[in-house]
Motif scaffolding. Structure first.
Motif, PDB file in Angstrom:
ATOM      1  N   ASP B  76      44.509  41.072  42.966  1.00  0.00           N
ATOM      2  CA  ASP B  76      44.321  39.747  42.383  1.00  0.00           C
ATOM      3  C   ASP B  76      45.149  38.667  43.047  1.00  0.00           C
ATOM      4  O   ASP B  76      45.068  37.516  42.664  1.00  0.00           O
ATOM      5  N   PHE B  79      43.270  34.269  45.777  1.00  0.00           N
ATOM      6  CA  PHE B  79      42.146  33.636  45.121  1.00  0.00           C
ATOM      7  C   PHE B  79      42.096  32.192  45.576  1.00  0.00           C
ATOM      8  O   PHE B  79      43.035  31.671  46.187  1.00  0.00           O
ATOM      9  N   ASP B  98      45.037  32.213  51.705  1.00  0.00           N
ATOM     10  CA  ASP B  98      44.791  33.082  50.551  1.00  0.00           C
ATOM     11  C   ASP B  98      43.316  33.112  50.201  1.00  0.00           C
ATOM     12  O   ASP B  98      42.752  34.152  49.868  1.00  0.00           O
ATOM     13  N   SER B  99      42.729  31.959  50.263  1.00  0.00           N
ATOM     14  CA  SER B  99      41.319  31.871  49.927  1.00  0.00           C
ATOM     15  C   SER B  99      40.481  32.667  50.925  1.00  0.00           C
ATOM     16  O   SER B  99      39.543  33.377  50.545  1.00  0.00           O
ATOM     17  N   ALA B 102      40.897  36.251  50.192  1.00  0.00           N
ATOM     18  CA  ALA B 102      40.116  36.617  49.013  1.00  0.00           C
ATOM     19  C   ALA B 102      38.665  36.888  49.393  1.00  0.00           C
ATOM     20  O   ALA B 102      38.051  37.841  48.909  1.00  0.00           O
ATOM     21  N   GLN B 105      38.402  40.209  51.030  1.00  0.00           N
ATOM     22  CA  GLN B 105      38.461  41.289  50.054  1.00  0.00           C
ATOM     23  C   GLN B 105      37.127  41.429  49.339  1.00  0.00           C
ATOM     24  O   GLN B 105      36.685  42.521  49.009  1.00  0.00           O
ATOM     25  N   HIS B 106      36.517  40.290  49.119  1.00  0.00           N
ATOM     26  CA  HIS B 106      35.218  40.304  48.473  1.00  0.00           C
ATOM     27  C   HIS B 106      34.207  41.052  49.332  1.00  0.00           C
ATOM     28  O   HIS B 106      33.454  41.895  48.849  1.00  0.00           O
TER      29      HIS B 106
END
Lengths: 277, 277
Positions: B76, B79, B98-99, B102, B105-106
DNA sequence: ATATTTTTGTAGTAATATTACAGTATCAGC
DNA sequence: GCTGATACTGTAATATTACTACAAAAATAT
């Protein structure tokens, strides 16, 4: 979390700082330690440890340890693992993506923010910007062109070495040259930079720290990516370069205010009829 | 960690499984909960919780919670956060990176591995491969070309819509077309795909699930990236597309054995004299 | 040098996790 | 279908851990 401790170290008392030092020295040990343990390690009393936790914004020792565990975990989770022919495609993709994420995190930690600020400043002041890159970095240059000309300032990318040199020699002090190279050792690109500097145009490079290109530039945006896993394809360096240029572009857009946002909206609307539905 | 719980669920007793379910349902709540809390939530006694912890390989509740915190944190941590004009360049870069992480990771979670395997199979069987993409996706197509022709198979990228259509109509069943599009709605690209399908050439697409392009293709490599943060520049979709194609390329290279590795080495050596030092 | 504030530790309290044990359910064999 | 054995689960006690209140000590200012 560790950053937080470091930054709030100034506001801590002497004993609390002892605790902070212990935590910073071997955080992974502390995660497993009880409050007693930590108190003994730092040679302070247990309540002092609790006070330390409160001081850095946690609810108590429990909360502190939880947060610490979280932040430590996410540092170490992503790393390069060698791929093997026997890997399933799931293993393969996990490994490659983790490795890419690790390199992003690396960029996150090592990026020189002063250089970024300085580059933004140069961009805002210049009248036009040119991007140079060859081979794989040529793609990054073209990607940058797409990003930057949407901001309403003349931007162009040159990927052909000969054209780069010709273009570089025609720059002036109102222009900005952005040079992209993974190794920072490409002869053609270096020559182009030499010509650019002679015209008085500032040069921003996106390459590894200390490389010939970095030394020749006014400003370098460090992109030091481990080479380990890029044997099959140089993905990580490319992602890192694009990431850095994206940060630059967004930084400029934000600084440009509503006017620049307008430009963005118009650029986006221009291709709307290209889509079905 | 959660995977571990899932996999060892079979060996657990009924009450222990109640605990496992509670943990799996809302892990982030559990991290903060005491053993009492969890026991009550799962409607079992406290020792049962401890037994559950031991059963899945932890030392006790403490150890369990620590490990859980670790594994959840790294999921988590990254994001999308909205960027603001007031952000320092440090904040800005952290947010953007970070985005991007994310979104990686998606991809890691939603990538269709069967489709990847099928695409690798198609690639190995074909005699030549062509990449189609326009605008930003055109860059990805060119990046793919660089990756794939190093593997020793004829590979070419077309970024011009008219050329794409002309090229697509000249394919045959021994070719493979790889079509890249973020939205999967670009008219030009869709027309090219139509032409390609008529020639009997298989089409692999890299686009969002359920888009017109995905439906027209034999195989789609899903790339569903949240659009939220790509207002200023479409970075995340590009990274994701490149990532997916890289997975494909490395998968193929690994399957190609020593012969393909040789090709790679030769392709790398060919540009060695371009560098200083 | 004294008073005040801040810092630190001691001792006690509350909570949390763990263990030992006993009761209950489950299942196999007769 | 009953009996015995085994495995499972909960109760109660214990030990550990985290936290609080208070007092002593140190540091600072007056």
């Amino acid at each position: 979390m560790l950053d937080k401790i470091k930054s709030s170290e100034g506001t801590l008392s002497r004993s609390e700082r002892k605790v902070a030092n212990q935590v910073l020295e071997n955080p992974d040990q502390i995660v497993e330690a009880s409050i007693q343990h930590l108190a003994r390690m730092a040679q302070v009393s247990e309540p002092t440890v609790v006070r330390f936790c409160r001081a850095i914004g946690c609810d108590g020792y429990h909360d502190f340890k939880l947060r610490l565990a979280r932040s430590i975990a996410s540092q170490d989770k992503f790393f390069f693992r060698d791929v093997a022919a026997s890997d399933s495609s799931r293993e393969l993709s996990d490994k490659l993506i983790d490795s890419a994420i690790a390199s992003m995190q690396h960029i996150r930690n090592q990026l020189d923010h002063q250089a970024v600020d300085a580059a933004i400043e140069l961009f805002c002041q210049c009248e036009r910007v040119e991007f140079y890159g060859s081979g794989g970095s040529g793609l990054v240059a073209e990607d940058a062109q797409l990003k930057f000309f949407r901001l309403g300032k003349p931007a162009i990318a040159y990927v052909d070495p000969h054209v780069q040199k010709a273009a570089a020699s025609l720059l002036d002090s109102a222009s900005l040259a952005v040079v992209i190279s993974y190794t920072g050792k490409n002869k053609d690109v270096l020559e182009a930079v030499g010509l650019a500097r002679q015209t008085g145009a500032p040069v921003v490079s996106v390459t590894r720290t200390g490389s010939p290109l970095a030394l020749l530039s006014n400003i370098n945006l460090n992109v030091d990516v481990a080479e380990d896993s890029d044997m099959f394809s140089p993905l990580k360096s490319r992602l890192a370069q694009m990431m850095v240029l994206d940060i630059l572009a967004v930084g400029i857009a934000l600084r440009g205010g509503d006017e620049m946002i307008d430009q963005l909206v118009r650029a986006t609307a221009a291709i709307a009829d290209k889509f079905v539905e």
